[in-house]
Design an enzyme around this catalytic site. Structure first.
Site, short mmCIF file in Angstrom:
data_model
loop_
_atom_site.label_atom_id
_atom_site.label_comp_id
_atom_site.label_asym_id
_atom_site.label_seq_id
_atom_site.Cartn_x
_atom_site.Cartn_y
_atom_site.Cartn_z
N GLU A 38 -12.28 114.51 75.00
CA GLU A 38 -13.45 113.65 75.13
C GLU A 38 -13.40 112.82 76.41
OE1 GLU A 38 -16.39 113.27 73.51
OE2 GLU A 38 -15.78 115.13 72.55
N CYS A 195 -36.34 125.74 76.34
CA CYS A 195 -37.01 125.30 75.11
C CYS A 195 -37.29 126.45 74.15
CB CYS A 195 -38.31 124.59 75.46
SG CYS A 195 -38.02 123.16 76.52
N CYS A 204 -40.01 118.86 68.95
CA CYS A 204 -39.75 118.14 70.20
C CYS A 204 -41.06 117.72 70.84
CB CYS A 204 -38.95 119.02 71.15
SG CYS A 204 -38.70 118.25 72.75
S1 SF4 Z 1 -34.89 119.40 72.83
FE1 SF4 Z 1 -36.99 119.67 73.51
S2 SF4 Z 1 -36.86 119.64 75.73
FE2 SF4 Z 1 -34.81 119.97 74.97
S3 SF4 Z 1 -34.61 122.20 75.01
FE3 SF4 Z 1 -35.25 121.57 72.96
S4 SF4 Z 1 -37.45 121.80 72.99
FE4 SF4 Z 1 -36.80 121.76 75.10
#
Ligand code: SF4
Length: 346
Positions: A38, A195, A204
């Site tokens: 870490e 994404c 998201c």
């Molecule tokens: S958290 Fe949101 S921005 Fe990040 S990869 Fe996943 S869908 Fe895309």
């Protein structure tokens, strides 16, 4: 099922298929090994850390060997990883754990965050990963994922901590913790989030609005001041080089560097040695970046006729083939340049 439950359920399902389960510090996953990993992983990517971790663990397989080591040896194994305060803190914390906790790694948040170099997020990671406690982490990767999923400004630390806590499940916390770190490092990356492969794409908010890379909102960076120095690569007739150990506190604390001088080389020599310079060669200037300033370094290679005496505290001659101490990054770079220009031994 509310959105928070979806978040951890999505993540755990993704982790089963795609999570990283063969990292060297996961087998065996002891508190000591998790702690070392870490600390190494702060500001540093997994692929860079792996060889450093393996060398470190081979030399210091447990907390006692680390506590009993000389700081020079610890810093030598850290050479190239940067942020050397991490290595000094590891060494000091190992000694505290051996002396005050009988060598047993503490398993309470309040005890961990009082140790040198262990912040709230690192303590949470150690407790979750090594002790399977339901604790929260909030490192850079997690901040990025959460600030995108829930559209939160990165500067709002308290809000992020609160959200991170709510999302962390009571069970399977170790897997969840590894999963959210993996998601941030491999899918929700800073500049090119993938994404369409992300388990959170349906919840998201940044993705729904097509503004993924606008979050987290970057901090306004102030222009860094520029300082100048000269580094004296002093080499004697035996082809040894002169290095000086930095004080433990401050810039390059505890590392060995070439002597630095701001005045003219001749004035510096008048002050520190009675010997004459046999040859002098100025290398091209280069810039080293610290967190708070730039340092423009002009390296000067100086050949001495013999093994000279220097009135310079904490300095020592080293054979260039056997330097077993921690070196500052510019020194490593300059030693390579010296070798490749075949100046050593010329
Ligand atoms: S958290 Fe949101 S921005 Fe990040 S990869 Fe996943 S869908 Fe895309």
């Amino acid at each position: 099922m509310n959105i928070e439950n979806n978040f951890s359920a999505n993540l755990l399902a993704w982790f089963e298929k795609h999570g990283r389960k063969d990292l060297p510090w996961q087998h065996p996953r002891t508190a000591y090994r998790v702690w070392i990993s870490e600390i190494m992983l702060q500001q540093t990517q997994v692929v860079t850390v792996i060889p450093y971790f393996e060398r470190f663990i081979k030399t210091f397989p447990n907390i006692e060997t680390l506590a009993n080591a000389h700081l020079d040896q610890v810093l030598q194994l850290w050479t190239g990883l940067g942020y050397y305060a991490r290595a000094r803190n590891l060494h000091q914390t190992a000694q505290i754990i051996v002396n005050e906790f009988n060598g047993i790694f503490p398993d309470k948040l309040e005890e961990l965050i009082n140790l040198k170099g262990i912040g709230k997020s690192t303590a949470g990671a150690i407790l979750a990963l090594a002790f399977n406690q339901s604790q929260t982490i909030l490192d850079g990767n997690v901040k990025r994922v959460l600030s995108r999923c829930y559209i939160i400004e990165n500067s709002n630390e308290n809000e992020l901590w609160e959200l991170a806590k709510q999302l962390t499940p009571i069970q399977r916390t170790a897997e969840y913790t590894q999963a959210i770190m993996d998601l941030g490092a491999t899918i929700c990356t800073r500049t090119k989030p993938r994404c369409l492969e992300c388990p959170q794409q349906l919840i998201c908010q940044a993705h729904q609005q097509g503004v993924e890379t606008c979050f987290p909102i970057p901090k306004q960076r102030k222009a860094l001041p520029i300082k100048q120095t000269q580094m004296l690569m002093i080499q004697n007739a035996q082809q040894e080089i002169l290095l000086q150990r930095r004080p433990l506190k401050g810039l390059w604390g505890g590392l060995w560097i070439f002597p630095m001088c701001e005045e003219s080389v001749e004035e510096w020599f008048k002050e520190h040695s009675e010997e004459k310079i046999a040859k002098k060669y100025i290398f091209p200037m280069f810039r080293h970046t610290f967190t708070h300033f730039y340092l423009d370094i002009t390296p000067i290679h100086i050949l001495m006729a013999k093994k000279s005496q220097f009135d310079l505290p904490n300095s020592q001659w080293f054979s260039t083939e056997k330097i077993e101490v921690g070196l500052a990054a510019p020194v490593v770079k300059l030693l390579q340049q010296l070798t490749s220009f075949q100046l050593i031994g010329a």
